[in-house]
Write a protein that holds these residues in place. Structure first.
Motif, mmCIF file in Angstrom:
data_model
loop_
_atom_site.group_PDB
_atom_site.id
_atom_site.type_symbol
_atom_site.label_atom_id
_atom_site.label_comp_id
_atom_site.label_asym_id
_atom_site.label_seq_id
_atom_site.Cartn_x
_atom_site.Cartn_y
_atom_site.Cartn_z
ATOM 1 N N LEU A 1 0.733 -1.184 0.124
ATOM 2 C CA LEU A 1 0.054 0.091 0.013
ATOM 3 C C LEU A 1 1.016 1.380 0.017
ATOM 4 N N THR A 2 2.081 1.260 0.620
ATOM 5 C CA THR A 2 2.886 2.364 0.692
ATOM 6 C C THR A 2 3.691 2.500 -0.495
ATOM 7 N N ALA A 3 4.179 1.540 -1.124
ATOM 8 C CA ALA A 3 4.645 1.521 -2.455
ATOM 9 C C ALA A 3 3.742 1.884 -3.487
ATOM 10 N N SER A 4 2.329 1.522 -3.537
ATOM 11 C CA SER A 4 1.506 2.010 -4.695
ATOM 12 C C SER A 4 0.858 3.149 -4.459
ATOM 13 N N GLY A 5 1.241 4.163 -3.310
ATOM 14 C CA GLY A 5 0.904 5.474 -2.976
ATOM 15 C C GLY A 5 -0.716 5.569 -2.165
ATOM 16 N N LEU A 6 -1.038 4.490 -1.985
ATOM 17 C CA LEU A 6 -2.325 4.370 -1.187
ATOM 18 C C LEU A 6 -2.036 4.750 0.165
ATOM 19 N N LEU A 7 -0.820 4.828 0.776
ATOM 20 C CA LEU A 7 -0.472 5.140 1.875
ATOM 21 C C LEU A 7 1.003 5.955 1.838
ATOM 22 N N ARG A 8 1.086 7.152 2.554
ATOM 23 C CA ARG A 8 2.253 7.671 2.522
ATOM 24 C C ARG A 8 3.319 7.218 3.431
ATOM 25 N N ALA A 9 4.312 7.069 2.990
ATOM 26 C CA ALA A 9 5.472 6.492 3.869
ATOM 27 C C ALA A 9 5.940 7.712 4.894
ATOM 28 N N THR A 10 6.017 7.345 6.319
ATOM 29 C CA THR A 10 6.460 8.108 7.234
ATOM 30 C C THR A 10 8.119 8.395 7.383
ATOM 31 N N GLY A 11 8.501 7.424 6.468
ATOM 32 C CA GLY A 11 10.141 7.395 6.462
ATOM 33 C C GLY A 11 10.768 6.730 5.629
ATOM 34 N N GLY A 12 11.818 7.039 5.110
ATOM 35 C CA GLY A 12 12.692 6.351 4.006
ATOM 36 C C GLY A 12 12.368 6.405 2.540
ATOM 37 N N SER A 13 12.787 5.797 1.640
ATOM 38 C CA SER A 13 12.551 6.257 0.244
ATOM 39 C C SER A 13 12.107 4.803 -0.565
ATOM 40 N N ILE A 14 11.246 5.097 -1.397
ATOM 41 C CA ILE A 14 11.012 3.710 -2.468
ATOM 42 C C ILE A 14 11.229 4.397 -3.761
ATOM 43 N N ARG A 15 11.995 3.755 -4.475
ATOM 44 C CA ARG A 15 12.463 4.187 -5.777
ATOM 45 C C ARG A 15 12.352 3.173 -6.838
ATOM 46 N N PHE A 16 11.820 3.605 -8.114
ATOM 47 C CA PHE A 16 11.561 2.638 -9.227
ATOM 48 C C PHE A 16 12.241 3.047 -10.378
ATOM 49 N N ARG A 17 13.182 2.343 -11.060
ATOM 50 C CA ARG A 17 14.153 3.000 -12.044
ATOM 51 C C ARG A 17 14.789 4.385 -11.593
ATOM 52 N N ASN A 18 15.177 4.299 -10.381
ATOM 53 C CA ASN A 18 15.769 5.613 -9.939
ATOM 54 C C ASN A 18 14.775 6.909 -9.868
ATOM 55 N N GLN A 19 13.681 6.793 -10.072
ATOM 56 C CA GLN A 19 12.643 7.671 -9.707
ATOM 57 C C GLN A 19 11.841 7.533 -8.367
ATOM 58 N N GLU A 20 11.760 8.582 -7.610
ATOM 59 C CA GLU A 20 11.131 8.421 -6.265
ATOM 60 C C GLU A 20 9.807 8.326 -6.443
ATOM 61 N N LEU A 21 9.005 7.299 -5.576
ATOM 62 C CA LEU A 21 7.802 7.008 -5.556
ATOM 63 C C LEU A 21 7.116 7.680 -4.333
ATOM 64 N N ALA A 22 7.755 7.589 -3.219
ATOM 65 C CA ALA A 22 7.170 8.076 -2.051
ATOM 66 C C ALA A 22 6.585 9.648 -2.126
ATOM 67 N N GLY A 23 5.393 9.721 -1.985
ATOM 68 C CA GLY A 23 4.769 11.038 -1.797
ATOM 69 C C GLY A 23 4.116 11.238 -3.281
ATOM 70 N N LEU A 24 4.147 10.268 -4.160
ATOM 71 C CA LEU A 24 3.324 10.167 -5.396
ATOM 72 C C LEU A 24 1.911 9.732 -5.117
ATOM 73 N N LYS A 25 0.926 10.467 -6.000
ATOM 74 C CA LYS A 25 -0.403 9.669 -5.802
ATOM 75 C C LYS A 25 -0.434 8.553 -6.579
ATOM 76 N N ALA A 26 -1.467 7.654 -6.136
ATOM 77 C CA ALA A 26 -1.560 6.168 -6.581
ATOM 78 C C ALA A 26 -1.501 6.321 -8.143
ATOM 79 N N SER A 27 -2.280 7.266 -8.830
ATOM 80 C CA SER A 27 -2.229 7.211 -10.273
ATOM 81 C C SER A 27 -1.127 7.306 -10.829
ATOM 82 N N GLN A 28 -0.222 8.309 -10.213
ATOM 83 C CA GLN A 28 1.082 8.608 -10.854
ATOM 84 C C GLN A 28 2.012 7.152 -10.652
#
Length: 235
Positions: free
Chosen positions: A45-72
């Motif tokens: 849920l955190t990786a998919s943007g349905l929950l916002r991480a309270t710490g740390g980094s989630i990266r996909f192909r060197n792009q940050e996902l944390a903080g993005l909307k689920a659709s993004q």
């Protein structure tokens, strides 16, 4: 390809994830093992943007996902097939599938091509495209859920407990489909309680307890580990 670095997640004062670090390389099928409440679904849920991480980094192909909307997150190629399927039971199979393509709604030709791929993977869904999703068997509903996720055109597919509540024969069929999806080039992160079936098709696995990773290794290492066998396989 997909990397979690020291990811934390809280529900109020409760820490659901405590510094999770894991990764999936391009083309891998990586399994997350753990009991109910261990944190597997929270990771997804955190990786998919349905929950916002309270710490740390989630990266996909060197792009940050944390903080993005689920659709993004879906637009970037990371798609979740959630636990419990989460279908719209009164809508047709076809409409449920097409909802998965919403972020690509401007590409009608591409969506039709993807729909045909889903129907080739699950021929029964082509036959029952006009039936309501709620009228299908549990196994067929899981096919719709996976098909809907595939309509999002994932490069990395997050599958949360796809075998939950299914008969053993249907579980076998679902895992065969997951292998086909992976072999066709999609990276898969699979959360499962059915440890034996999951490890048999995995590249690597992580074991999660109380929001922490307590063990990781390749398929054969974990299948041969006495602690893992007793805790998750019952042997």
């Amino acid at each position: 390809m997909l990397t979690f670095e020291n990811v934390s997640q809280h529900y109020g004062s409760f820490r659901a994830l405590n510094g999770i670090s894991l990764h999936a390389k391009e083309g891998e099928l990586v399994v997350l093992l753990g009991a109910n409440g261990a944190g597997k679904s929270t990771i997804f849920l955190t990786a998919s943007g349905l929950l916002r991480a309270t710490g740390g980094s989630i990266r996909f192909r060197n792009q940050e996902l944390a903080g993005l909307k689920a659709s993004q997150v879906v637009e970037r190629g990371v798609v979740l097939c959630p636990e419990g399927r989460k279908l719209f039971p009164q809508m047709s199979v076809l409409k449920n599938l097409m909802l998965g393509a919403y972020v690509h709604r401007g590409d009608k030709a591409g969506n039709q091509r993807k729909l045909q791929e889903v129907f080739e993977l699950f021929p029964i869904l082509a036959e029952r495209r006009e039936q309501t999703a709620g009228s299908l068997s549990g196994g067929q509903q899981q096919m719709v859920a996976i098909g809907r996720a595939l309509m999002g055109r994932p490069q990395a597919l997050l599958l949360d407990e796809p075998s939950l509540g299914l008969a053993p024969l249907v579980v076998k069929q679902v895992f065969e489909v997951i292998q086909r999806i992976n072999r066709a080039g999609t990276t898969v992160l699979l959360a499962e309680q059915n440890a034996y079936a999951a490890l048999k098709i995995a590249s690597r696995a992580y074991v999660i307890e109380s929001g922490r990773i307590v063990m990781e290794g390749d398929r054969d290492t974990l299948l041969g580990n006495d602690t893992i066998r007793k805790a998750y396989i019952g042997a």
